[in-house]
Write a protein that holds these residues in place. Structure first.
Motif, PDB file in Angstrom:
ATOM      1  N   LEU A  81       0.834  -1.199   0.000  1.00  0.00           N
ATOM      2  CA  LEU A  81       0.000   0.000   0.000  1.00  0.00           C
ATOM      3  C   LEU A  81       0.873   1.256   0.000  1.00  0.00           C
ATOM      4  N   MET A  82       1.981   1.225   0.736  1.00  0.00           N
ATOM      5  CA  MET A  82       2.880   2.376   0.753  1.00  0.00           C
ATOM      6  C   MET A  82       3.451   2.642  -0.632  1.00  0.00           C
ATOM      7  N   ARG A  83       3.843   1.590  -1.320  1.00  0.00           N
ATOM      8  CA  ARG A  83       4.392   1.771  -2.664  1.00  0.00           C
ATOM      9  C   ARG A  83       3.326   2.302  -3.620  1.00  0.00           C
ATOM     10  N   ASP A  84       2.110   1.788  -3.526  1.00  0.00           N
ATOM     11  CA  ASP A  84       1.031   2.267  -4.387  1.00  0.00           C
ATOM     12  C   ASP A  84       0.753   3.749  -4.133  1.00  0.00           C
ATOM     13  N   LEU A  85       0.736   4.149  -2.868  1.00  0.00           N
ATOM     14  CA  LEU A  85       0.506   5.554  -2.531  1.00  0.00           C
ATOM     15  C   LEU A  85       1.626   6.433  -3.082  1.00  0.00           C
ATOM     16  N   ALA A  86       2.856   5.947  -2.993  1.00  0.00           N
ATOM     17  CA  ALA A  86       3.987   6.718  -3.510  1.00  0.00           C
ATOM     18  C   ALA A  86       3.874   6.906  -5.018  1.00  0.00           C
TER      19      ALA A  86
END
Length: 344
Positions: A81-86
């Motif tokens: 999820l962190m990578r997708d948000l980034a």
């Protein structure tokens, strides 16, 4: 371990540093929109008002519902999820995405205590990705938390490989060590630390000699009789090699003490990935846990190997040498976060 301060990222995220991102621009080379709809849907489905951050995750060696496996799997949903948000922030610059990412980077960076079990923690590459893509846009306190956490992770794995190596323990030569190498390499590149990168490079070369055979097969396939574990060997090494490109180095062709290389191993697996050859999985495995997982009905631990499990591997390999594009396209075109980051 020194307790790290917990910050309020919902306010700090608004203090965006306006600068020309250097690492972020090169970490992901796709300047187009990529599959943003898919990423947005995933974020909408997985993002919670509070992070799922916990002090420890553990799934390695466990069957469904054993120990803290279920809790860990739920917590780990935050990592991709962190990578997708980034990626969404990089493409669309919606303040809500940076605020949510800042909260997750801060919570995991202050609450989680690395166990240095590489199978449990291999998915933290997504934390490193998220930091690397947004570093110059993060509020300084959030950036500092992420940098401390990534350094703790990278240095910890390097120290383990350099000082705790146990020749008689297979976990220091099999896929476990490939995941250590990946996390150490990504940490070094993301932090732009030449000394750490040199140490990670040395461990990458050591792992080539320990894990890969000159003909292209791996130690794991000998132990487990499964291409599942060949992919699990090669994915982290390929990911490390993709990161090393940002330091101007071609790790694909490096050779270890056994004269084996990542390129040879990818070439060895390619006929299976294309479907020209098939393999019955785990028939002669020497590991009891493989029998337990098969008996528990876990998918992929019996029957013919599914080439689609190598989709991500050959998508990354194509970044290292375009000769793998035919294999990658035959499996499945690059999709998801990889397409958003590296697609053309």
């Amino acid at each position: 371990m020194t307790k790290r301060p917990i910050l309020n990222p919902l306010f700090l995220a608004l203090s965006i540093v306006v600068s020309a991102p250097t690492l972020a621009a090169s970490w992901c080379t796709n300047t187009g929109p990529g599959p943003l709809g898919q990423l947005r849907n995933e974020v909408n489905k997985q993002l919670l008002p509070q992070s799922r951050a916990i002090e420890r995750v553990h799934t390695e060696g466990t069957l469904p519902h054993q120990g803290i496996r279920d809790q860990s799997l739920e917590a780990k949903k935050d990592w991709p999820l962190m990578r997708d948000l980034a990626l969404l922030w990089q493409k669309q610059h919606q303040p809500g995405d940076l605020a949510a990412l800042s909260r997750l980077l801060n919570d995991w960076g202050t609450r989680y205590k690395p166990s240095f079990n590489p199978v449990d923690e291999t998915g933290l590459d997504a934390y490193i990705d998220a930091y690397a893509m947004t570093r110059d846009d993060l509020a300084p306190p959030i950036r500092a938390v992420a940098q401390r956490f990534i350094r703790e992770l990278g240095e910890g794995y390097l120290n383990q490989m350099e000082h705790n190596f146990k020749p008689g323990d297979g976990r220091w030569i099999n896929n476990w060590n490939s995941h250590r190498v990946k996390l150490a390499t990504l940490s070094a590149v993301a932090l732009e630390d030449p000394a750490m990168f040199a140490r990670a490079r040395a461990q990458f070369i050591e792992q080539l000699g320990r894990n890969l055979r000159p003909g292209g097969s791996t130690v794991d396939v000998e132990q487990r009789d499964a291409l599942h574990y060949v992919v699990y060997d090669l994915e982290p090494l390929t990911r490390a090699a993709v990161a090393a490109r940002l330091r101007g180095q071609n790790w694909l062709v490096f050779k270890g003490a056994s004269d084996a290389s990542l390129e040879n191993a990818l070439d060895w697996l390619a006929p299976y990935a294309k479907g020209d050859k098939t393999h019955e999985e785990f028939v002669h495995s020497h590991v009891k846990f493989d029998d337990q997982r098969r008996e528990a009905g876990e998918s992929g631990f019996s029957g013919l190997w599914n080439p689609q499990s190598a989709t991500g591997l050959y998508a990354m390999a194509t970044l290292l040498n375009p000769k793998y594009a035919a294999v990658s396209e035959r499996l499945h075109p690059m999709g998801g976060w990889m397409a958003a980051c590296w697609g053309r």
